[in-house]
Design a protein around this motif. Structure first.
Motif, PDB file in Angstrom:
ATOM      1  N   ALA A 196      81.780  38.552  71.476  1.00  0.00           N
ATOM      2  CA  ALA A 196      80.554  37.787  71.237  1.00  0.00           C
ATOM      3  C   ALA A 196      80.526  36.598  72.199  1.00  0.00           C
ATOM      4  O   ALA A 196      81.564  35.995  72.482  1.00  0.00           O
ATOM      5  CB  ALA A 196      80.504  37.308  69.795  1.00  0.00           C
ATOM      6  N   THR A 197      79.352  36.271  72.685  1.00  0.00           N
ATOM      7  CA  THR A 197      79.180  35.182  73.647  1.00  0.00           C
ATOM      8  C   THR A 197      78.693  33.938  72.923  1.00  0.00           C
ATOM      9  O   THR A 197      77.813  34.009  72.067  1.00  0.00           O
ATOM     10  CB  THR A 197      78.165  35.593  74.729  1.00  0.00           C
ATOM     11  N   VAL A 198      79.276  32.768  73.279  1.00  0.00           N
ATOM     12  CA  VAL A 198      78.975  31.492  72.621  1.00  0.00           C
ATOM     13  C   VAL A 198      78.476  30.484  73.655  1.00  0.00           C
ATOM     14  O   VAL A 198      79.001  30.417  74.769  1.00  0.00           O
ATOM     15  CB  VAL A 198      80.227  30.929  71.917  1.00  0.00           C
ATOM     16  N   GLY A 199      77.481  29.692  73.261  1.00  0.00           N
ATOM     17  CA  GLY A 199      76.985  28.616  74.106  1.00  0.00           C
ATOM     18  C   GLY A 199      76.311  27.560  73.258  1.00  0.00           C
ATOM     19  O   GLY A 199      76.305  27.640  72.028  1.00  0.00           O
ATOM     20  N   ILE A 200      75.744  26.554  73.924  1.00  0.00           N
ATOM     21  CA  ILE A 200      74.990  25.529  73.198  1.00  0.00           C
ATOM     22  C   ILE A 200      73.513  25.859  73.289  1.00  0.00           C
ATOM     23  O   ILE A 200      73.062  26.500  74.237  1.00  0.00           O
ATOM     24  CB  ILE A 200      75.280  24.097  73.702  1.00  0.00           C
ATOM     25  N   THR A 201      72.766  25.405  72.312  1.00  0.00           N
ATOM     26  CA  THR A 201      71.347  25.714  72.241  1.00  0.00           C
ATOM     27  C   THR A 201      70.530  24.824  73.180  1.00  0.00           C
ATOM     28  O   THR A 201      70.998  23.789  73.659  1.00  0.00           O
ATOM     29  CB  THR A 201      70.824  25.526  70.814  1.00  0.00           C
ATOM     30  N   SER A 212      70.328  24.046  82.851  1.00  0.00           N
ATOM     31  CA  SER A 212      69.325  24.890  83.499  1.00  0.00           C
ATOM     32  C   SER A 212      69.167  26.259  82.829  1.00  0.00           C
ATOM     33  O   SER A 212      68.086  26.843  82.889  1.00  0.00           O
ATOM     34  CB  SER A 212      69.665  25.068  84.982  1.00  0.00           C
ATOM     35  N   ASP A 213      70.229  26.765  82.186  1.00  0.00           N
ATOM     36  CA  ASP A 213      70.159  28.090  81.570  1.00  0.00           C
ATOM     37  C   ASP A 213      71.123  28.168  80.376  1.00  0.00           C
ATOM     38  O   ASP A 213      72.058  28.970  80.386  1.00  0.00           O
ATOM     39  CB  ASP A 213      70.479  29.167  82.612  1.00  0.00           C
ATOM     40  N   PRO A 214      70.907  27.341  79.338  1.00  0.00           N
ATOM     41  CA  PRO A 214      71.879  27.274  78.236  1.00  0.00           C
ATOM     42  C   PRO A 214      72.035  28.572  77.449  1.00  0.00           C
ATOM     43  O   PRO A 214      73.087  28.816  76.871  1.00  0.00           O
ATOM     44  CB  PRO A 214      71.340  26.156  77.346  1.00  0.00           C
ATOM     45  N   MET A 215      71.013  29.402  77.444  1.00  0.00           N
ATOM     46  CA  MET A 215      71.079  30.651  76.681  1.00  0.00           C
ATOM     47  C   MET A 215      71.424  31.847  77.574  1.00  0.00           C
ATOM     48  O   MET A 215      71.415  32.979  77.127  1.00  0.00           O
ATOM     49  CB  MET A 215      69.743  30.909  75.977  1.00  0.00           C
ATOM     50  N   GLY A 216      71.737  31.585  78.830  1.00  0.00           N
ATOM     51  CA  GLY A 216      72.048  32.655  79.776  1.00  0.00           C
ATOM     52  C   GLY A 216      73.306  32.341  80.550  1.00  0.00           C
ATOM     53  O   GLY A 216      74.413  32.378  80.019  1.00  0.00           O
ATOM     54  N   GLN A 217      73.139  31.982  81.836  1.00  0.00           N
ATOM     55  CA  GLN A 217      74.286  31.725  82.709  1.00  0.00           C
ATOM     56  C   GLN A 217      75.114  30.522  82.273  1.00  0.00           C
ATOM     57  O   GLN A 217      76.246  30.365  82.706  1.00  0.00           O
ATOM     58  CB  GLN A 217      73.818  31.531  84.143  1.00  0.00           C
ATOM     59  N   GLY A 218      74.571  29.693  81.400  1.00  0.00           N
ATOM     60  CA  GLY A 218      75.293  28.515  80.925  1.00  0.00           C
ATOM     61  C   GLY A 218      76.127  28.757  79.681  1.00  0.00           C
ATOM     62  O   GLY A 218      76.499  27.813  78.996  1.00  0.00           O
ATOM     63  N   TRP A 219      76.436  30.025  79.365  1.00  0.00           N
ATOM     64  CA  TRP A 219      77.291  30.319  78.206  1.00  0.00           C
ATOM     65  C   TRP A 219      78.655  29.666  78.396  1.00  0.00           C
ATOM     66  O   TRP A 219      79.076  29.382  79.517  1.00  0.00           O
ATOM     67  CB  TRP A 219      77.405  31.837  77.981  1.00  0.00           C
TER      68      TRP A 219
END
Length: 127
Positions: free
Chosen positions: A21-26, A90-97
């Motif tokens: 599972a991939t995690v990041g900030i919203t 710039s891309d928190p839900m994509g490349q910024g994971w």
């Protein structure tokens, strides 16, 4: 693929049962933080319980802990984000994971404690 959200403003995307599972900030979190200048990512192989601090994100405004949305073992970190922390803006839900985590079968029920997108958007408006 389904994205779930925590009350600590992390997202987690769980594609299939045997994938990490991939995690990041919203988007809400990165807007509140402002320009991200540094990320402290967890060590690959380290196991965290749900709610434990797994990393730190620092911005020009503040520093914030990154909490583990579900229990699991970190299997990959986003080295591109370490090299260019502005990806969190710039891309928190994509490349910024931030990292990927293997979730044990016994911990899958923890996803039920997280929010779907409509519930999270209502939550974020008030927090």
């Amino acid at each position: 693929m389904t994205i779930h959200y925590s009350k600590d403003h992390e997202w987690i995307e769980f594609a299939e049962e045997h994938e990490a599972a991939t995690v990041g900030i919203t988007l809400h979190a990165q807007e509140a933080l402002g320009d991200v200048v540094f990320v402290d990512l967890p060590e690959v192989g380290k196991r965290f319980a749900q709610g434990e601090v797994a990393g730190v994100v620092e911005s020009v405004k503040a520093a914030a802990d990154i909490y583990m949305p579900v229990s699991g073992e970190v299997v990959e970190v986003n080295e591109a984000l370490r090299a260019d922390p502005s990806l969190a803006n710039s891309d928190p839900m994509g490349q910024g994971w931030f990292f990927k985590v293997h979730v044990d079968q016994k911990d899958l029920g923890e996803f039920d404690q997280l929010m779907d997108e409509p519930d999270y958007l209502k939550f974020a408006q008030n927090n």
